[in-house]
Design a protein around this motif. Structure first.
Motif, PDB file in Angstrom:
ATOM      1  N   SER A 156       6.040   8.596   7.928  1.00  0.00           N
ATOM      2  CA  SER A 156       7.268   9.269   7.498  1.00  0.00           C
ATOM      3  C   SER A 156       7.284  10.742   7.886  1.00  0.00           C
ATOM      4  O   SER A 156       6.290  11.438   7.702  1.00  0.00           O
ATOM      5  N   PRO A 157       8.438  11.220   8.353  1.00  0.00           N
ATOM      6  CA  PRO A 157       8.550  12.653   8.610  1.00  0.00           C
ATOM      7  C   PRO A 157       8.766  13.458   7.317  1.00  0.00           C
ATOM      8  O   PRO A 157       8.678  14.677   7.328  1.00  0.00           O
ATOM      9  N   GLU A 158       9.012  12.782   6.195  1.00  0.00           N
ATOM     10  CA  GLU A 158       9.355  13.459   4.939  1.00  0.00           C
ATOM     11  C   GLU A 158       8.305  13.271   3.849  1.00  0.00           C
ATOM     12  O   GLU A 158       7.947  14.214   3.160  1.00  0.00           O
ATOM     13  N   LEU A 159       7.850  12.050   3.668  1.00  0.00           N
ATOM     14  CA  LEU A 159       6.875  11.752   2.618  1.00  0.00           C
ATOM     15  C   LEU A 159       5.502  12.274   3.039  1.00  0.00           C
ATOM     16  O   LEU A 159       5.003  11.938   4.110  1.00  0.00           O
ATOM     17  N   ARG A 160       4.891  13.085   2.183  1.00  0.00           N
ATOM     18  CA  ARG A 160       3.603  13.703   2.519  1.00  0.00           C
ATOM     19  C   ARG A 160       2.407  12.987   1.901  1.00  0.00           C
ATOM     20  O   ARG A 160       1.399  12.785   2.535  1.00  0.00           O
ATOM     21  N   ARG A 161       2.520  12.646   0.611  1.00  0.00           N
ATOM     22  CA  ARG A 161       1.413  11.956  -0.054  1.00  0.00           C
ATOM     23  C   ARG A 161       1.931  11.228  -1.285  1.00  0.00           C
ATOM     24  O   ARG A 161       2.978  11.590  -1.840  1.00  0.00           O
ATOM     25  N   VAL A 162       1.155  10.236  -1.711  1.00  0.00           N
ATOM     26  CA  VAL A 162       1.556   9.366  -2.815  1.00  0.00           C
ATOM     27  C   VAL A 162       0.309   8.992  -3.609  1.00  0.00           C
ATOM     28  O   VAL A 162      -0.776   8.880  -3.042  1.00  0.00           O
ATOM     29  N   ARG A 163       0.492   8.790  -4.933  1.00  0.00           N
ATOM     30  CA  ARG A 163      -0.626   8.300  -5.733  1.00  0.00           C
ATOM     31  C   ARG A 163      -0.087   7.518  -6.922  1.00  0.00           C
ATOM     32  O   ARG A 163       0.986   7.824  -7.465  1.00  0.00           O
ATOM     33  N   TRP A 164      -0.848   6.500  -7.299  1.00  0.00           N
ATOM     34  CA  TRP A 164      -0.499   5.712  -8.477  1.00  0.00           C
ATOM     35  C   TRP A 164      -0.660   6.561  -9.729  1.00  0.00           C
ATOM     36  O   TRP A 164      -1.553   7.412  -9.791  1.00  0.00           O
ATOM     37  N   PRO A 195       0.095  -2.235  -6.938  1.00  0.00           N
ATOM     38  CA  PRO A 195       1.462  -2.604  -7.269  1.00  0.00           C
ATOM     39  C   PRO A 195       1.547  -3.692  -8.334  1.00  0.00           C
ATOM     40  O   PRO A 195       0.769  -4.638  -8.335  1.00  0.00           O
ATOM     41  N   ALA A 196       2.483  -3.512  -9.240  1.00  0.00           N
ATOM     42  CA  ALA A 196       2.796  -4.491 -10.286  1.00  0.00           C
ATOM     43  C   ALA A 196       4.141  -4.082 -10.870  1.00  0.00           C
ATOM     44  O   ALA A 196       4.508  -2.902 -10.829  1.00  0.00           O
ATOM     45  N   LEU A 197       4.850  -5.010 -11.400  1.00  0.00           N
ATOM     46  CA  LEU A 197       6.122  -4.714 -12.044  1.00  0.00           C
ATOM     47  C   LEU A 197       5.891  -3.676 -13.140  1.00  0.00           C
ATOM     48  O   LEU A 197       4.983  -3.811 -13.956  1.00  0.00           O
ATOM     49  N   GLY A 198       6.659  -2.597 -13.105  1.00  0.00           N
ATOM     50  CA  GLY A 198       6.542  -1.532 -14.099  1.00  0.00           C
ATOM     51  C   GLY A 198       5.573  -0.427 -13.731  1.00  0.00           C
ATOM     52  O   GLY A 198       5.557   0.613 -14.381  1.00  0.00           O
ATOM     53  N   ALA A 199       4.750  -0.630 -12.704  1.00  0.00           N
ATOM     54  CA  ALA A 199       3.808   0.420 -12.280  1.00  0.00           C
ATOM     55  C   ALA A 199       4.604   1.631 -11.772  1.00  0.00           C
ATOM     56  O   ALA A 199       5.728   1.501 -11.288  1.00  0.00           O
ATOM     57  N   ARG A 200       3.981   2.810 -11.888  1.00  0.00           N
ATOM     58  CA  ARG A 200       4.620   4.047 -11.428  1.00  0.00           C
ATOM     59  C   ARG A 200       3.733   4.756 -10.417  1.00  0.00           C
ATOM     60  O   ARG A 200       2.515   4.680 -10.496  1.00  0.00           O
ATOM     61  N   PHE A 201       4.395   5.449  -9.486  1.00  0.00           N
ATOM     62  CA  PHE A 201       3.651   6.286  -8.551  1.00  0.00           C
ATOM     63  C   PHE A 201       4.415   7.566  -8.273  1.00  0.00           C
ATOM     64  O   PHE A 201       5.623   7.641  -8.403  1.00  0.00           O
ATOM     65  N   GLU A 202       3.628   8.593  -7.940  1.00  0.00           N
ATOM     66  CA  GLU A 202       4.153   9.928  -7.688  1.00  0.00           C
ATOM     67  C   GLU A 202       4.149  10.181  -6.188  1.00  0.00           C
ATOM     68  O   GLU A 202       3.191   9.832  -5.502  1.00  0.00           O
ATOM     69  N   ASP A 207       0.871  -1.177   0.000  1.00  0.00           N
ATOM     70  CA  ASP A 207       0.000   0.000   0.000  1.00  0.00           C
ATOM     71  C   ASP A 207       0.907   1.225   0.000  1.00  0.00           C
ATOM     72  O   ASP A 207       1.442   1.623   1.037  1.00  0.00           O
ATOM     73  N   ILE A 208       1.121   1.832  -1.161  1.00  0.00           N
ATOM     74  CA  ILE A 208       2.090   2.923  -1.274  1.00  0.00           C
ATOM     75  C   ILE A 208       1.718   4.157  -0.458  1.00  0.00           C
ATOM     76  O   ILE A 208       2.570   4.997  -0.173  1.00  0.00           O
ATOM     77  N   GLU A 209       0.458   4.278  -0.068  1.00  0.00           N
ATOM     78  CA  GLU A 209       0.046   5.434   0.733  1.00  0.00           C
ATOM     79  C   GLU A 209       0.409   5.272   2.204  1.00  0.00           C
ATOM     80  O   GLU A 209       0.490   6.254   2.936  1.00  0.00           O
ATOM     81  N   SER A 234       8.277   7.231  -8.869  1.00  0.00           N
ATOM     82  CA  SER A 234       8.896   5.948  -8.573  1.00  0.00           C
ATOM     83  C   SER A 234       8.394   4.893  -9.542  1.00  0.00           C
ATOM     84  O   SER A 234       7.251   4.945  -9.997  1.00  0.00           O
ATOM     85  N   HIS A 235       9.265   3.935  -9.815  1.00  0.00           N
ATOM     86  CA  HIS A 235       8.978   2.836 -10.734  1.00  0.00           C
ATOM     87  C   HIS A 235       9.145   1.529  -9.973  1.00  0.00           C
ATOM     88  O   HIS A 235      10.217   1.293  -9.392  1.00  0.00           O
ATOM     89  N   VAL A 236       8.118   0.677  -9.991  1.00  0.00           N
ATOM     90  CA  VAL A 236       8.218  -0.633  -9.332  1.00  0.00           C
ATOM     91  C   VAL A 236       9.127  -1.512 -10.186  1.00  0.00           C
ATOM     92  O   VAL A 236       8.844  -1.771 -11.355  1.00  0.00           O
ATOM     93  N   VAL A 237      10.236  -1.948  -9.580  1.00  0.00           N
ATOM     94  CA  VAL A 237      11.224  -2.748 -10.311  1.00  0.00           C
ATOM     95  C   VAL A 237      11.341  -4.166  -9.764  1.00  0.00           C
ATOM     96  O   VAL A 237      11.930  -5.032 -10.409  1.00  0.00           O
ATOM     97  N   LEU A 238      10.808  -4.397  -8.579  1.00  0.00           N
ATOM     98  CA  LEU A 238      10.788  -5.734  -7.977  1.00  0.00           C
ATOM     99  C   LEU A 238       9.386  -5.991  -7.434  1.00  0.00           C
ATOM    100  O   LEU A 238       8.867  -5.193  -6.647  1.00  0.00           O
ATOM    101  N   TYR A 239       8.798  -7.072  -7.867  1.00  0.00           N
ATOM    102  CA  TYR A 239       7.473  -7.424  -7.357  1.00  0.00           C
ATOM    103  C   TYR A 239       7.359  -8.941  -7.406  1.00  0.00           C
ATOM    104  O   TYR A 239       7.087  -9.519  -8.452  1.00  0.00           O
ATOM    105  N   ASP A 240       7.630  -9.564  -6.275  1.00  0.00           N
ATOM    106  CA  ASP A 240       7.578 -11.011  -6.140  1.00  0.00           C
ATOM    107  C   ASP A 240       6.676 -11.325  -4.948  1.00  0.00           C
ATOM    108  O   ASP A 240       7.155 -11.470  -3.824  1.00  0.00           O
ATOM    109  N   GLU A 241       5.380 -11.361  -5.212  1.00  0.00           N
ATOM    110  CA  GLU A 241       4.385 -11.568  -4.144  1.00  0.00           C
ATOM    111  C   GLU A 241       4.565 -12.956  -3.552  1.00  0.00           C
ATOM    112  O   GLU A 241       4.698 -13.931  -4.278  1.00  0.00           O
ATOM    113  N   PRO A 242       4.578 -13.100  -2.269  1.00  0.00           N
ATOM    114  CA  PRO A 242       4.520 -12.117  -1.180  1.00  0.00           C
ATOM    115  C   PRO A 242       5.875 -11.899  -0.519  1.00  0.00           C
ATOM    116  O   PRO A 242       5.973 -11.808   0.708  1.00  0.00           O
ATOM    117  N   ARG A 243       6.925 -11.803  -1.298  1.00  0.00           N
ATOM    118  CA  ARG A 243       8.270 -11.730  -0.724  1.00  0.00           C
ATOM    119  C   ARG A 243       8.992 -10.397  -0.892  1.00  0.00           C
ATOM    120  O   ARG A 243       9.628  -9.923   0.050  1.00  0.00           O
TER     121      ARG A 243
END
Length: 176
Positions: free
Chosen positions: A36-44, A51-58, A28-30, A73-82
């Motif tokens: 986090s003291p730095e990250l404010r918000r995120v969206r796909w 999440p999926a290999l190649g998916a992007r989020f801001e 859950d990228i949100e 950000s670009h999802v580069v590793l996605y091996d559910e559930p590891r």
């Protein structure tokens, strides 16, 4: 350690929780913005619903020394559930690294999940660079203090990541 060495930090924690629930939380990228003291918000981006290999989020960040900035950000590793991993780029060239390139990111983040005893072990790691980041701007101001600046940043990241892991643990161990 110097920036060109790719400074990194990793934290881990045992969770007495169902690994499937933990996986749901770490992908859950949100969720990190809650801790986090730095990250404010995120969206796909690109209409992705998760999440999926190649998916992007801001992501939108804030730091007292650097102000606000945006990442993609670009999802580069996605091996559910590891394993869930992503690389961070600077789409607005805020830090002077040039055009965003997921092959040359500002940071590489990762969660690893291993079933263990009555739950699982969750690790969270980051490697900074090789592209420029806000840390580069701070080093530019005092290059003679590069190692100390990096150690302070790694310490702050370690503290924030440990807080995120504790937050995930607390959520995962709550009855649903």
């Amino acid at each position: 350690m110097r920036y060109v060495d790719g400074p990194a930090v990793e934290c881990d924690l045992h969770l007495a929780a169902d690994p499937a629930r933990v996986w749901e939380l770490v992908t859950d990228i949100e969720l990190p913005a809650r801790f986090s003291p730095e990250l404010r918000r995120v969206r796909w981006l690109d209409g992705s619903g998760g999440p999926a290999l190649g998916a992007r989020f801001e992501g939108y960040n804030h730091h007292p020394l650097l102000g606000e900035w945006r990442t993609v950000s670009h999802v580069v590793l996605y091996d559910e559930p590891r394993v869930f991993g992503w690389v961070v780029t600077d789409p607005d060239d805020r830090f002077g690294g040039g055009p965003p390139d997921p092959g040359y990111p500002g940071a590489s983040w990762q969660y690893r999940l291993v079933a263990e005893d009555d739950g699982c072990r969750l690790s969270h790691s980051v490697r900074i660079g090789p592209s420029r980041t806000g840390l580069s701007l701070i080093i530019d101001q005092a290059p003679e203090n590069e190692e100390e600046i990096i150690e302070r940043r790694l310490g702050a990241l370690r503290e924030a990541m440990a807080g995120t892991l504790r937050g995930i643990r607390d959520l995962a161990q709550q009855p649903r």
